[in-house]
Design an enzyme around this catalytic site. Sequence first.
Site, PDB file in Angstrom:
ATOM      1  N   GLY A  18      -2.103   6.568  -6.993  1.00  0.00           N
ATOM      2  CA  GLY A  18      -2.370   7.920  -7.716  1.00  0.00           C
ATOM      3  C   GLY A  18      -1.534   8.891  -7.292  1.00  0.00           C
ATOM      4  O   GLY A  18      -0.325   8.502  -6.789  1.00  0.00           O
ATOM      5  N   ARG A  95      -6.666  -8.710 -22.468  1.00  0.00           N
ATOM      6  CA  ARG A  95      -7.677  -8.891 -22.707  1.00  0.00           C
ATOM      7  C   ARG A  95      -7.215 -10.154 -23.901  1.00  0.00           C
ATOM      8  O   ARG A  95      -6.294 -10.469 -23.994  1.00  0.00           O
ATOM      9  CB  ARG A  95      -8.377  -8.414 -24.673  1.00  0.00           C
ATOM     10  N   ASP A 128      -0.392   2.574  -0.249  1.00  0.00           N
ATOM     11  CA  ASP A 128      -0.539   0.717   0.210  1.00  0.00           C
ATOM     12  C   ASP A 128      -0.095  -0.671  -0.663  1.00  0.00           C
ATOM     13  O   ASP A 128      -0.089  -0.922  -0.505  1.00  0.00           O
ATOM     14  CB  ASP A 128      -1.885   0.505   1.132  1.00  0.00           C
ATOM     15  N   THR A 150       0.712   8.979  -0.180  1.00  0.00           N
ATOM     16  CA  THR A 150      -0.292   9.183  -0.540  1.00  0.00           C
ATOM     17  C   THR A 150      -0.574  10.472   1.042  1.00  0.00           C
ATOM     18  O   THR A 150      -0.857  10.192   1.353  1.00  0.00           O
ATOM     19  CB  THR A 150      -1.155   7.865   0.532  1.00  0.00           C
ATOM     20  N   ASP A 152      -3.638  10.720   1.072  1.00  0.00           N
ATOM     21  CA  ASP A 152      -4.936  10.268   2.287  1.00  0.00           C
ATOM     22  C   ASP A 152      -3.915  10.133   4.014  1.00  0.00           C
ATOM     23  O   ASP A 152      -4.940  10.654   4.523  1.00  0.00           O
ATOM     24  CB  ASP A 152      -5.216   8.953   1.799  1.00  0.00           C
ATOM     25  N   ASP A 154      -2.301   7.864   5.144  1.00  0.00           N
ATOM     26  CA  ASP A 154      -3.221   6.287   5.772  1.00  0.00           C
ATOM     27  C   ASP A 154      -2.424   5.783   6.259  1.00  0.00           C
ATOM     28  O   ASP A 154      -2.435   4.309   6.303  1.00  0.00           O
ATOM     29  CB  ASP A 154      -4.111   6.123   5.148  1.00  0.00           C
ATOM     30  N   ARG A 196     -10.672   7.668   1.551  1.00  0.00           N
ATOM     31  CA  ARG A 196     -11.545   6.201   1.042  1.00  0.00           C
ATOM     32  C   ARG A 196     -11.870   5.714   2.609  1.00  0.00           C
ATOM     33  O   ARG A 196     -12.823   5.730   3.127  1.00  0.00           O
ATOM     34  CB  ARG A 196     -10.769   5.721   0.288  1.00  0.00           C
TER      35      ARG A 196
END
Length: 367
Positions: A18, A95, A128, A150, A152, A154, A196
């Site tokens: 992200g 695919r 991570d 991140t 977050d 974390d 999350r």
Amino acid sequence: MADGGRGIRRIAINTGGGDAPGLNGVIRAATLAALNEGWEVLGIRRGYMGVLEPEVDGEAGVFPLNAHAVRGIAHLGGTILGTTTRGNPFGLEVRQPDGTWGKVDRSDEIIEAFQRLEIDALIAIGGDGSLNIAHALHRKGLPVIGVPKTIDNDLRATDVTFGFQTAVEVATDAIGRLHSTAEAHQRVMVVQVMGRHTGWIAVESGIAGGADVILIPEIPYHLDRIAEKVRERDQHGRRFSIVVAAEGASPAGGQPSYVDASGRYGGIADRLAEEIEILTGKETRPLVLGHIQRGGSPIAYDRNLAMRFGAAAVRCIKEGSLGTMVALQGAHVRAVPLAEAISEIKRVPLDDDMVVSARQLGISFGD
């Protein structure tokens, strides 16, 4: 690099996972620092896709980064290199001939491509997941320096990650703006923020924004405790309440809310709003901040931290400290082994000063 970085001619930079405010600051600092060492710098588009495909989104997958390419980008959100959350070369989705989707390991192609391009080291910027990929590639022979990214916050090895403080500012501003409309309509507002597995954004923005209830993954919540807090405020003439919930928060004995069967977190705001309204009889509205927390210009703190990380990554390459991640520890940026950096998620301790202070202020954690 046992020669302490002598013999380095060309490095590469990529961004994965992200996006986060400050990515361009890392790219700019690393590029300028490397150019000042006399090295060539290559940018890889969308994680590792640029070395697997000659073109990505109609542009060269790998391209030179020079001073002109990184001019004036530190204040910009996003990343000039592009990114993806589906670019794991150890399991890329492809695919099959029968039309179904499967996964294939193309990590050996990554190693071969880096050798072909004569890249001496990679600066991999990511969270991570991306750093786990970088570590796995390093074990296969790719010289890597990780940069933690991140919102977050974390990653345990670093005190803070760039982008986190900007996300907190965005969430705090949104929560603050909700007070007037919640009070005007005497509503309960449930604000869903990112997080999350950890509740750092929820805790810091919730306290700063004046939330009445903060729900985080580290503390399972009880619906009746949340309803109790709402009723308590009503009894004291405060006929509105603000609930801030990390997307990965879960009820005691229950599971987090998921968007779909893929396991993506989301939906807790809608779920809580419905449940709180049933329990309290008060009109309750959900608000999902979502990717707005990732967007926009990074605040000064994140710009400076990002550029410190970028410059430190180049120092690591020069000193031959490969297979490491740059990390802020106290007042200094240091190199820590990648294996150590990705070994454990940094969760909010239950005795953390922020949590203790919030409880003293009368904020409920739903427990």
